[in-house]
Enzyme design. Structure first.
Site, PDB file in Angstrom:
ATOM      1  N   LYS A  48       0.886  -1.016   0.465  1.00 23.29           N
ATOM      2  CA  LYS A  48      -0.034  -0.340   0.084  1.00 23.29           C
ATOM      3  C   LYS A  48       0.369   1.221   0.030  1.00 23.29           C
ATOM      4  CE  LYS A  48      -1.511   1.538   4.164  1.00 23.29           C
ATOM      5  NZ  LYS A  48      -1.269   3.057   4.640  1.00 23.29           N
ATOM      6  N   ASN A  49       1.955   0.779   0.462  1.00 21.77           N
ATOM      7  CA  ASN A  49       2.898   2.544   0.796  1.00 21.77           C
ATOM      8  C   ASN A  49       3.415   2.747  -0.237  1.00 21.77           C
ATOM      9  OD1 ASN A  49       0.615   2.680   3.146  1.00 21.77           O
ATOM     10  ND2 ASN A  49       2.854   2.494   5.155  1.00 21.77           N
ATOM     11  N   ARG A  60      -4.392  10.968   4.313  1.00 17.56           N
ATOM     12  CA  ARG A  60      -2.989  11.735   4.148  1.00 17.56           C
ATOM     13  C   ARG A  60      -2.424  11.757   2.920  1.00 17.56           C
ATOM     14  NH1 ARG A  60       0.726  14.630   7.568  1.00 17.56           N
ATOM     15  NH2 ARG A  60       2.777  13.664   6.697  1.00 17.56           N
ATOM     16  N   CYS A  73      -5.413  12.672  12.345  1.00 17.42           N
ATOM     17  CA  CYS A  73      -5.273  11.641  11.980  1.00 17.42           C
ATOM     18  C   CYS A  73      -5.442  10.276  13.623  1.00 17.42           C
ATOM     19  CB  CYS A  73      -5.317  10.891  10.797  1.00 17.42           C
ATOM     20  SG  CYS A  73      -3.401   9.740  11.443  1.00 17.42           S
ATOM     21  N   ARG A 131       0.666  15.238  12.740  1.00 13.99           N
ATOM     22  CA  ARG A 131       0.850  14.507  11.144  1.00 13.99           C
ATOM     23  C   ARG A 131       1.070  15.982  10.280  1.00 13.99           C
ATOM     24  NH1 ARG A 131      -1.372   9.229   8.713  1.00 13.99           N
ATOM     25  NH2 ARG A 131       0.935   8.777   8.328  1.00 13.99           N
ATOM     26  N   ASP A 185       4.888   1.419  12.125  1.00 13.28           N
ATOM     27  CA  ASP A 185       3.871  -0.090  10.996  1.00 13.28           C
ATOM     28  C   ASP A 185       3.576  -1.024  11.822  1.00 13.28           C
ATOM     29  OD1 ASP A 185       3.194   1.821   8.002  1.00 13.28           O
ATOM     30  OD2 ASP A 185       3.243   2.354   9.811  1.00 13.28           O
ATOM     31  N   ILE A 228       8.084   8.013  16.903  1.00 13.31           N
ATOM     32  CA  ILE A 228       7.769   8.199  15.804  1.00 13.31           C
ATOM     33  C   ILE A 228       6.220   9.218  15.675  1.00 13.31           C
ATOM     34  CG2 ILE A 228       7.021   7.812  12.690  1.00 13.31           C
ATOM     35  CD1 ILE A 228       9.938   6.911  13.848  1.00 13.31           C
ATOM     36  N   ARG A 271      -8.650  -0.393   4.658  1.00 17.66           N
ATOM     37  CA  ARG A 271      -7.518   0.729   4.549  1.00 17.66           C
ATOM     38  C   ARG A 271      -6.289   0.029   3.676  1.00 17.66           C
ATOM     39  NH1 ARG A 271      -7.356   5.895   7.011  1.00 17.66           N
ATOM     40  NH2 ARG A 271      -5.913   5.911   5.208  1.00 17.66           N
TER      41      ARG A 271
HETATM   42  C1  EPZ Z   1       4.395   6.565   6.136  1.00 20.43           C
HETATM   43  O1  EPZ Z   1       3.334   8.089   6.563  1.00 20.43           O
HETATM   44  C2  EPZ Z   1       3.516   6.100   5.972  1.00 20.43           C
HETATM   45  N1  EPZ Z   1       2.460   5.936   4.934  1.00 20.43           N
HETATM   46  C3  EPZ Z   1       2.738   5.854   7.406  1.00 20.43           C
HETATM   47  O2  EPZ Z   1       2.502   4.453   7.204  1.00 20.43           O
HETATM   48  C4  EPZ Z   1       4.184   5.265   8.700  1.00 20.43           C
HETATM   49  O3  EPZ Z   1       3.707   4.748   9.502  1.00 20.43           O
HETATM   50  C5  EPZ Z   1       5.097   6.527   8.461  1.00 20.43           C
HETATM   51  O4  EPZ Z   1       5.333   6.804   6.944  1.00 20.43           O
HETATM   52  C6  EPZ Z   1       6.500   6.453   9.335  1.00 20.43           C
HETATM   53  O5  EPZ Z   1       6.896   5.197   8.562  1.00 20.43           O
HETATM   54  C7  EPZ Z   1       2.226   6.072   3.904  1.00 20.43           C
HETATM   55  O6  EPZ Z   1       3.840   6.293   3.763  1.00 20.43           O
HETATM   56  C8  EPZ Z   1       1.257   6.215   2.883  1.00 20.43           C
HETATM   57  P1  EPZ Z   1       5.944  10.305   8.194  1.00 20.43           P
HETATM   58  P2  EPZ Z   1       4.014  10.125   6.690  1.00 20.43           P
HETATM   59  O7  EPZ Z   1       6.208  11.772   7.633  1.00 20.43           O
HETATM   60  O8  EPZ Z   1       4.973  10.098   5.546  1.00 20.43           O
HETATM   61  C9  EPZ Z   1       6.258  13.756  11.904  1.00 20.43           C
HETATM   62  C10 EPZ Z   1       0.341   3.260   7.676  1.00 20.43           C
HETATM   63  O9  EPZ Z   1      -0.173   2.400   9.134  1.00 20.43           O
HETATM   64  N2  EPZ Z   1       5.978  14.735  10.323  1.00 20.43           N
HETATM   65  O10 EPZ Z   1       7.421   9.379   8.112  1.00 20.43           O
HETATM   66  O11 EPZ Z   1       2.527  10.354   7.293  1.00 20.43           O
HETATM   67  C11 EPZ Z   1       4.940  12.971  11.705  1.00 20.43           C
HETATM   68  O12 EPZ Z   1       3.615  14.432  12.337  1.00 20.43           O
HETATM   69  C12 EPZ Z   1       0.475   4.438   7.751  1.00 20.43           C
HETATM   70  O13 EPZ Z   1       0.389   2.106   6.044  1.00 20.43           O
HETATM   71  C13 EPZ Z   1       6.344  15.974  10.704  1.00 20.43           C
HETATM   72  O14 EPZ Z   1       6.782  16.716  11.776  1.00 20.43           O
HETATM   73  O15 EPZ Z   1       4.982  10.004   7.639  1.00 20.43           O
HETATM   74  C14 EPZ Z   1       5.250  11.708  11.761  1.00 20.43           C
HETATM   75  O16 EPZ Z   1       5.151  12.549  13.643  1.00 20.43           O
HETATM   76  C15 EPZ Z   1       0.371   5.022   9.392  1.00 20.43           C
HETATM   77  N3  EPZ Z   1       6.165  17.480  10.012  1.00 20.43           N
HETATM   78  C16 EPZ Z   1       6.637  11.556  11.647  1.00 20.43           C
HETATM   79  O17 EPZ Z   1       7.042  13.051  11.644  1.00 20.43           O
HETATM   80  C17 EPZ Z   1       6.379  16.723   8.605  1.00 20.43           C
HETATM   81  O18 EPZ Z   1       6.169  17.517   7.837  1.00 20.43           O
HETATM   82  C18 EPZ Z   1       6.811  10.428  10.479  1.00 20.43           C
HETATM   83  O19 EPZ Z   1       5.958  11.253   9.334  1.00 20.43           O
HETATM   84  C19 EPZ Z   1       5.685  15.294   7.376  1.00 20.43           C
HETATM   85  C20 EPZ Z   1       6.050  14.271   9.284  1.00 20.43           C
END
Ligand code: EPZ
Length: 430
Positions: A22-23, A92, A116, A121, A315, A337, A407
């Protein structure tokens, strides 16, 4: 709304095939917006989030067709640069379209994704990077409005150091840089396999990405993408490592012998190391892309901290907690995270555990005797933990709000039923 009814304790047997990731699929679908030639993706997973993304691409003017070859996206005639709140608020990953829209139109308007269940996020890392590439960013009325004022209305390359290796920000910026003027270097980039796969896909389209999946990614901007670089016209996304981990843990919890097929085990190095430290009996067959789980002696607890790849994946945190519940000795799991990713704990406690939280750590004493009960899903991976726990609980568990599960897990109930689990999907009165 549907619910799952599981009667435990269950034994799994046979072989289960993991679906495409998915990701990886979601950013790759977004990247298809960069191409002026149609591109076909094979074996996309049949998931609610994929349907949502295809709807968003259609809303932007892409023509999406599905046939036996796979899903073909033709983005030659995009008609708008605006992604509405209705779609972005449900997923998202929709926010990833900002980079490609800027590249194609010189402007993009995307609703703020909003929080969410698992956390705020934020998107600051995405926006900081795009601003460094020349985008003028405004936030108003719940939207991000980005535009490029330069005469050629093109982003320009540069060196961008991410304050945190955000997966989404890395992906957004890689896509923005693909059609930018000059070269972009992304430092402290996310190293997840899904980022690597996106880089491979952009190169498949005719882009020039080096180092995707490492902490420094170099993207040489090109003027257009025409898939000329690749002989074949179809791209296949990598397998879903999180789904694979979920089935491996299901077999470990139930003391089953199970073959998990379509797994790139190097994507699960840390997960496999932790499971082996707990006493899980795993055989890796890298040649055939499969992992064999065998019954093991007593499992013991562990201390695990989630971290960006290649650390232990957030995850898989909830699923690991389910496994810790049946280990003979205590465990501590700390989530680094997301700030609110323990919503599965109160639901798991309804099955007879007394997991407690202190700050961002969960304390699991283990050796629990679980009894089936009605429980409720709160977010995607938490839902998987509830299913895993219901497999070992004595008696019936009714798991409600399973739209969260749909999802991210393709055909979870039918896959578990084929492995011998007493599981039914039923209509829920709620
Ligand atoms: C991706 O989300 C995945 N989703 C998430 O999987 C996964 O948990 C996450 O990466 C971490 O590995 C997809 O790929 C569609 P991040 P993403 O940006 O890109 C903070 C699932 O269950 N952050 O690495 O949103 C954020 O708030 C989902 O399949 C900022 O502060 O993750 C979070 O605390 C859930 N500012 C942390 O970083 C930003 O501009 C990780 O976010 C961006 C992120």
């Amino acid at each position: 709304m549907d619910k799952l009814i599981i009667v435990g304790p269950a034994k799994l047997s046979g072989s289960v095939r993991v679906s495409s990731s998915k990701n990886a699929s979601l950013p790759i679908l977004v990247a298809s917006l960069l191409s002026t030639r149609p591109v076909t993706l094979k074996n996309l997973p049949r998931l609610r989030d994929i349907e949502t993304m295809l709807k968003l691409l259609r809303n932007l003017g892409a023509v999406v067709t599905q046939d036996e070859r796979g899903t073909t996206i033709d983005s030659a005639n995009l008609s708008t640069f605006s992604a509405t709140y209705e779609l972005v608020k449900t997923m998202r990953a929709s926010f990833l379209v900002l980079g490609p829209l800027l590249s194609r139109f010189g402007e993009g308007k995307v609703s703020l994704p909003g929080g969410c269940a698992i956390g705020v996020r934020a998107i600051d890392i995405h926006l900081d990077g795009l601003a460094k590439m020349g985008a003028k960013i405004e936030l108003n009325a719940g939207h991000v409005q980005a535009k490029i004022d330069s005469d050629d209305r093109r982003l320009h390359g540069g060196e961008i150091h991410l304050s945190f290796p955000s997966v989404g920000a890395t992906e957004n910026l890689m896509m923005a840089a693909t059609l930018a003027k000059g070269t972009t270097i992304i430092k402290n980039a996310a190293r997840e396999p899904e980022v690597e796969d996106l880089g491979n896909f952009i190169n498949f389209l005719g882009g020039k990405v080096k180092g995707a999946g490492e902490s420094e990614v170099i993207i040489e901007g090109v003027d257009y993408l025409d898939c000329a670089s690749s002989g074949q016209r179809e791209y296949e996304v990598i397998p879903d490592r999180i789904e694979a981990a979920t089935y491996i843990i299901a077999a470990a919890m139930t003391g089953s012998t199970l073959e998990v097929v379509n797994v790139i085990s190097r994507h699960l190095d840390t997960v496999i190391a932790v499971l082996r430290d707990m006493g899980v009996n795993l055989e890796l067959d890298e040649e055939n892309n499969l992992v064999r789980v065998l019954p093991s002696n007593e499992l013991k607890g562990m201390h695990v901290d989630t971290a960006p790849y290649p650390g232990f994946p957030t995850d898989v945190q909830a699923q690991l907690m389910a496994l810790a519940m049946v280990a003979k000795t205590p465990s501590v799991i700390t989530e680094h995270i997301f700030e609110n990713r323990f919503m599965h704990v109160p639901e798991l406690n309804r099955l007879g555990t007394n997991i407690f939280l202190r700050g961002n750590s969960a304390f699991i004493s283990g050796n629990y005797k679980l009894k089936g009960a009605p429980i409720m899903c709160t977010d995607l991976r938490a839902s998987a933990a509830l299913v895993l726990a219901a497999l070992v609980a004595e008696g019936r568990s009714d798991i409600s709000r399973i739209y969260h599960l749909d999802r991210g897990y393709e055909g979870l109930d039918s896959k578990l039923k084929s492995l011998g689990v007493n599981i039914e999907r039923a209509k829920n009165g709620l």
